[in-house]
Motif scaffolding. Structure first.
Motif, mmCIF file in Angstrom:
data_model
loop_
_atom_site.group_PDB
_atom_site.id
_atom_site.type_symbol
_atom_site.label_atom_id
_atom_site.label_comp_id
_atom_site.label_asym_id
_atom_site.label_seq_id
_atom_site.Cartn_x
_atom_site.Cartn_y
_atom_site.Cartn_z
ATOM 1 N N SER A 1 -0.316 4.927 0.992
ATOM 2 C CA SER A 1 -1.143 5.009 2.192
ATOM 3 C C SER A 1 -0.278 4.949 3.438
ATOM 4 N N SER B 1 -10.358 3.649 -0.337
ATOM 5 C CA SER B 1 -9.711 4.693 -1.129
ATOM 6 C C SER B 1 -10.009 6.063 -0.538
ATOM 7 N N ARG B 2 -8.964 6.902 -0.439
ATOM 8 C CA ARG B 2 -9.101 8.295 0.028
ATOM 9 C C ARG B 2 -9.913 8.349 1.336
ATOM 10 N N PHE C 1 0.862 -1.194 0.000
ATOM 11 C CA PHE C 1 0.000 0.000 0.000
ATOM 12 C C PHE C 1 0.894 1.239 0.000
ATOM 13 N N ILE D 1 -5.921 -0.869 -0.798
ATOM 14 C CA ILE D 1 -5.947 0.340 0.007
ATOM 15 C C ILE D 1 -5.113 1.393 -0.701
ATOM 16 N N SER D 2 -5.701 2.546 -0.963
ATOM 17 C CA SER D 2 -4.985 3.590 -1.685
ATOM 18 C C SER D 2 -5.323 4.957 -1.114
ATOM 19 N N GLN D 3 -4.295 5.829 -1.069
ATOM 20 C CA GLN D 3 -4.450 7.221 -0.651
ATOM 21 C C GLN D 3 -5.260 7.340 0.645
ATOM 22 N N SER D 4 -4.907 6.508 1.615
ATOM 23 C CA SER D 4 -5.674 6.440 2.861
ATOM 24 C C SER D 4 -4.755 6.423 4.068
#
Length: 333
Positions: A252, A284-285, A249, A266-269
């Motif tokens: 993140s 996401s986010r 990830f 899981i991304s940008q979290s």
């Protein structure tokens, strides 16, 4: 020694999650409640289990057989459900002839206790913990020499603050079966149900010696607040606090302790602390803390804390504390 685990209850205080899952299969800290219980008992060398099932019992049968094929298991149906004493009365023929006694463990309670020491203690033993509000629990009163002199179910005027935590070792299984039969024949009910507490009191009055064993931690997982507390405390162990590699990830931030299931995206979290996520969930986010998220769910553009989200659920947008059941979709985008 056989273990009897009653798991027949509806779990109304954990709705909406228990509309589609038995309470004992609700996820917590990378496992189910029942999975944590069975794993602790297996480590102590116990392999013979009797499950008293009722509400959505077929799901418990499938779960146990799929995840614990090495165990010797028996399933007893409780229908209608008339209390813990009634559940054990239905299962009495499965354990009454065991010369080593019987261990009873409630299916919605996780306890940290030295099980080998408890099992090695002579005689009957009741696991207990001091509580602030004894009127909510079955209470143990102690007499001379630390022996149990009385047990009372949810007393109005408690004379002790030692609560029974749902773990009982009875040295004479047949005597327990006889006490449960007496309970039924005499129609002894407390708060409208047949209580194990009344059967234990009958044994004490018949001369059965019982002692207590304090537990280190007691996680009553029957409500949202206590389930999230159990999740946080179970995650704060060495298993989840080690230096794990979260390089899959890369964009993140993962703040331990967390439990992340297989195949998650899981991304940008920012995830953690005290977060448990099921398998194949997409996030996401999102900023997520102190929460339990089921499998096959999706969270996007959210700031979430103190949440329980079931499996196959979807949420987009806003900042809330939520209690979302399985197969739910909420879209604020």
């Amino acid at each position: 020694m056989k273990v009897v685990i009653p798991v027949a209850g509806i779990g109304s205080r954990l709705r909406p999650h228990t509309h589609t899952q038995p309470k004992s299969l609700v996820p917590v800290a990378g496992n189910t409640i029942l999975g944590h219980i069975i794993d602790r008992l297996r480590v102590a060398g116990l392999t013979e289990f009797v499950f008293v099932v009722g509400y959505l019992g077929d799901k418990i049968v499938r779960y146990v057989r799929r995840n614990y094929p090495d165990l010797n298991v028996t399933f007893v149906l409780q229908e209608p459900r008339e209390g813990l004493g009634h559940a054990l009365w239905l299962a009495r023929e499965e354990f009454r002839h065991d010369p080593d006694g019987v261990l009873i463990m409630l299916g919605d309670t996780i306890v940290d206790v030295d099980l080998p020491a408890l099992l090695a203690t002579p005689g009957s033993v009741l696991a207990v913990k001091e509580v602030k509000d004894p009127t909510r629990f079955g209470i143990v009163e102690l007499g001379a020499g630390g022996r149990v002199s009385k047990v009372v179910e949810k007393p109005k005027i408690p004379k002790s603050n030692y609560a029974m935590v749902g773990l009982y070792k009875l040295a004479d299984a047949d005597k327990l079966a006889q006490a449960l039969e007496w309970l039924r024949e005499a129609e002894v009910r407390t708060h409208g149900e047949f209580q194990l507490t009344d059967a234990l009191m009958h044994l004490i009055e018949e001369g059965e010696a019982m002692t207590t064993c304090p537990v280190d931690n007691w996680f009553d997982c029957g409500r949202k607040e206590t389930l999230l507390e159990a999740n946080a405390r179970l995650l704060n162990t060495a298993e989840f606090l080690d230096d794990r590699d979260y390089s899959e990830f890369p964009d993140s931030v993962i703040i331990p302790p967390v439990s992340i299931g297989r195949g998650c995206q899981i991304s940008q979290s920012i995830i953690g602390p005290n977060v448990a996520i099921g398998d194949k969930t997409i996030i996401s986010r999102t900023i997520l803390t102190d929460s339990i998220i089921g499998s096959y769910s999706e969270l996007r553009s959210a700031v979430m804390h103190d949440c329980i989200v079931g499996s196959d659920a979807s949420f987009r947008g806003m900042n809330h504390s939520l209690n979302i059941g399985d197969n739910t979709e909420i879209d604020y985008s």
